[in-house]
Every structure is written in C-alpha cells, then in structure tokens.
Design a protein around this motif. Structure first.
Motif, mmCIF file in Angstrom:
data_model
loop_
_atom_site.group_PDB
_atom_site.id
_atom_site.type_symbol
_atom_site.label_atom_id
_atom_site.label_comp_id
_atom_site.label_asym_id
_atom_site.label_seq_id
_atom_site.Cartn_x
_atom_site.Cartn_y
_atom_site.Cartn_z
ATOM 1 N N LYS A 43 0.708 -1.262 0.528
ATOM 2 C CA LYS A 43 -0.538 0.286 0.469
ATOM 3 C C LYS A 43 1.046 1.614 -0.580
ATOM 4 O O LYS A 43 0.575 1.694 -0.656
ATOM 5 N N MET A 44 2.034 1.473 0.958
ATOM 6 C CA MET A 44 3.015 2.128 1.038
ATOM 7 C C MET A 44 3.526 2.440 -0.706
ATOM 8 O O MET A 44 3.691 3.896 -0.658
ATOM 9 N N ALA A 45 3.559 1.044 -0.765
ATOM 10 C CA ALA A 45 4.312 1.969 -2.756
ATOM 11 C C ALA A 45 3.403 2.373 -3.802
ATOM 12 O O ALA A 45 4.026 3.064 -4.076
ATOM 13 N N LYS A 46 2.498 1.820 -3.081
ATOM 14 C CA LYS A 46 1.319 2.721 -4.355
ATOM 15 C C LYS A 46 1.004 3.671 -4.075
ATOM 16 O O LYS A 46 0.843 4.806 -4.938
ATOM 17 N N LYS A 47 1.353 4.249 -2.740
ATOM 18 C CA LYS A 47 0.940 5.583 -2.750
ATOM 19 C C LYS A 47 1.790 6.355 -3.177
ATOM 20 O O LYS A 47 1.085 7.620 -3.542
ATOM 21 N N ARG A 48 3.332 5.747 -2.634
ATOM 22 C CA ARG A 48 3.987 6.630 -2.820
ATOM 23 C C ARG A 48 4.663 6.788 -4.677
ATOM 24 O O ARG A 48 6.050 7.269 -5.037
ATOM 25 N N GLY A 49 4.328 5.827 -5.797
ATOM 26 C CA GLY A 49 4.367 5.600 -6.655
ATOM 27 C C GLY A 49 6.252 4.547 -6.997
ATOM 28 O O GLY A 49 6.590 6.187 -7.847
ATOM 29 N N CYS A 50 6.368 4.303 -6.010
ATOM 30 C CA CYS A 50 7.191 3.584 -6.127
ATOM 31 C C CYS A 50 7.263 1.896 -5.917
ATOM 32 O O CYS A 50 6.172 1.350 -5.534
ATOM 33 N N GLU A 52 8.110 -1.964 -4.208
ATOM 34 C CA GLU A 52 8.115 -2.564 -2.798
ATOM 35 C C GLU A 52 9.338 -2.382 -2.149
ATOM 36 O O GLU A 52 10.441 -2.314 -1.057
ATOM 37 N N PHE A 53 10.284 -2.760 -3.288
ATOM 38 C CA PHE A 53 12.154 -2.834 -3.264
ATOM 39 C C PHE A 53 12.313 -1.326 -2.950
ATOM 40 O O PHE A 53 13.225 -1.022 -1.540
ATOM 41 N N ASP A 54 11.575 -0.326 -3.455
ATOM 42 C CA ASP A 54 12.064 1.147 -2.789
ATOM 43 C C ASP A 54 11.927 1.108 -1.027
ATOM 44 O O ASP A 54 12.663 1.431 -0.845
ATOM 45 N N ILE A 55 11.326 0.672 -1.110
ATOM 46 C CA ILE A 55 10.042 0.738 0.379
ATOM 47 C C ILE A 55 11.407 0.167 1.814
ATOM 48 O O ILE A 55 12.040 0.764 2.284
ATOM 49 N N PHE A 56 11.907 -0.373 0.599
ATOM 50 C CA PHE A 56 12.934 -1.570 1.676
ATOM 51 C C PHE A 56 14.110 -0.810 1.647
ATOM 52 O O PHE A 56 15.313 -0.248 2.707
ATOM 53 N N PHE A 57 14.695 -0.022 0.551
ATOM 54 C CA PHE A 57 15.551 1.121 0.573
ATOM 55 C C PHE A 57 15.389 2.358 1.409
ATOM 56 O O PHE A 57 16.485 2.915 2.507
ATOM 57 N N LEU A 58 14.039 2.833 1.500
ATOM 58 C CA LEU A 58 14.049 4.020 2.423
ATOM 59 C C LEU A 58 13.850 3.574 3.880
ATOM 60 O O LEU A 58 14.077 4.010 4.805
ATOM 61 N N SER A 59 13.390 2.387 3.840
ATOM 62 C CA SER A 59 13.023 1.402 5.235
ATOM 63 C C SER A 59 14.361 1.922 6.165
ATOM 64 O O SER A 59 15.298 1.754 7.334
ATOM 65 N N ALA A 60 15.412 1.439 5.161
ATOM 66 C CA ALA A 60 17.406 1.221 6.005
ATOM 67 C C ALA A 60 17.667 2.565 6.153
ATOM 68 O O ALA A 60 18.963 2.202 6.332
ATOM 69 N N ARG A 69 23.037 -5.990 2.141
ATOM 70 C CA ARG A 69 22.091 -7.124 3.069
ATOM 71 C C ARG A 69 20.002 -6.655 2.845
ATOM 72 O O ARG A 69 19.727 -7.722 2.826
ATOM 73 N N ILE A 70 20.325 -5.259 2.115
ATOM 74 C CA ILE A 70 18.685 -4.978 2.123
ATOM 75 C C ILE A 70 18.636 -5.946 0.369
ATOM 76 O O ILE A 70 17.679 -6.776 0.837
ATOM 77 N N GLU A 71 19.248 -6.418 -0.645
ATOM 78 C CA GLU A 71 19.065 -7.267 -1.346
ATOM 79 C C GLU A 71 17.891 -8.909 -0.631
ATOM 80 O O GLU A 71 17.648 -8.956 -1.534
ATOM 81 N N CYS A 72 19.439 -9.246 -0.547
ATOM 82 C CA CYS A 72 18.731 -10.143 0.642
ATOM 83 C C CYS A 72 17.721 -10.488 0.944
ATOM 84 O O CYS A 72 17.112 -11.806 1.269
ATOM 85 N N ASP A 73 17.640 -9.739 2.291
ATOM 86 C CA ASP A 73 15.661 -9.216 2.807
ATOM 87 C C ASP A 73 15.521 -9.424 1.894
ATOM 88 O O ASP A 73 14.297 -9.845 2.251
ATOM 89 N N TYR A 85 13.250 -6.291 10.585
ATOM 90 C CA TYR A 85 13.469 -5.050 11.599
ATOM 91 C C TYR A 85 12.601 -3.926 11.244
ATOM 92 O O TYR A 85 11.885 -3.360 11.671
ATOM 93 N N TYR A 86 14.352 -3.486 10.633
ATOM 94 C CA TYR A 86 13.523 -2.215 9.931
ATOM 95 C C TYR A 86 12.762 -2.346 9.480
ATOM 96 O O TYR A 86 12.461 -0.846 9.192
ATOM 97 N N VAL A 87 12.293 -3.371 7.869
ATOM 98 C CA VAL A 87 10.974 -2.110 7.340
ATOM 99 C C VAL A 87 9.992 -2.412 8.687
ATOM 100 O O VAL A 87 9.262 -1.625 8.315
ATOM 101 N N LYS A 88 9.926 -3.538 9.152
ATOM 102 C CA LYS A 88 8.662 -3.765 9.928
ATOM 103 C C LYS A 88 8.630 -1.861 11.544
ATOM 104 O O LYS A 88 7.762 -1.180 11.480
ATOM 105 N N ASP A 89 10.405 -1.423 11.691
ATOM 106 C CA ASP A 89 10.154 -0.142 12.336
ATOM 107 C C ASP A 89 9.577 1.379 11.126
ATOM 108 O O ASP A 89 8.990 1.670 11.643
ATOM 109 N N PHE A 90 10.026 0.880 10.523
ATOM 110 C CA PHE A 90 9.363 1.819 9.320
ATOM 111 C C PHE A 90 8.436 2.039 9.055
ATOM 112 O O PHE A 90 7.324 3.061 9.469
ATOM 113 N N VAL A 91 7.678 0.715 8.690
ATOM 114 C CA VAL A 91 6.038 0.171 8.834
ATOM 115 C C VAL A 91 5.188 0.876 9.801
ATOM 116 O O VAL A 91 4.606 1.760 10.150
#
Length: 98
Positions: A43-50, A52-60, A69-73, A85-91
């Motif tokens: 939902k965040m990715a759609k709202k931001r127009g990016c 889910e992979f980008d959301i991982f980078f924003l979270s990190a 590490r982000i790519e592996c995760d 954990y870092y994506v859960k924290d961002f969410v």
C-alpha cells in the motif's frame, strides 16, 4: 397431522439456521482486519508511486543497512514474506504518522 407439524418444524429450523448465517456474515463484515506488514508495504509503495524494493531502501536509511543486505532481505521477503526489523520499524512509524 403429525407429518404436517413435522414439516413445519423442519422449515422453521432451516429458516432460523439461514437467519443465523446471515447474522454472522453481517457482524463479520463490520470488523475490519488490520493490514499485515506485507499488505501495508504494498500500500505504501502504491501511494508513493514506487516499488516495494524502494520501500526497503527507504526503511534501511535510518538503520544504515548495506545495499547487499537489503537485496538479500528483499529476496527473502519475496520468497517467504519475512519482513526484516528495519522495514517493520519503518511501517510502524509510518502507521503512527498517518
């Protein structure tokens, strides 16, 4: 006469059962299920127009996680829906804001 009463009892019983099923469906519609982290990331990715992979980078960014590490995760997220954990924290923080 006994058969006549027996048929009515059956019809009434079936009507009551049907009404109970309708009532349960009506009650359950009113209860909204909270978004899972997986659904919220999408939902965040759609709202931001990016992506889910980008959301991982924003979270990190706040956690200073390496690109590798982000790519592996993210691969693990796609395969097993494990949210790091870092994506859960961002969410969690994003949910609090809005």
């Amino acid at each position: 006469m006994f058969d006549y009463l027996s048929e009515w009892k059956t019809i009434i019983f079936m009507l009551i059962a049907f009404l109970c099923v309708l009532l349960i469906k009506f009650i359950s519609k009113g209860q909204k299920q909270p978004f899972s982290d997986h659904a919220y990331i999408s939902k965040m990715a759609k709202k931001r127009g990016c992506s889910e992979f980008d959301i991982f980078f924003l979270s990190a960014e706040e956690w200073h996680i390496s690109k590798k590490r982000i790519e592996c995760d993210f691969k693990e997220y796609l395969l097993y829906e494990n949210v790091p954990y870092y994506v859960k924290d961002f969410v969690r923080k994003t949910k609090k804001k809005g």
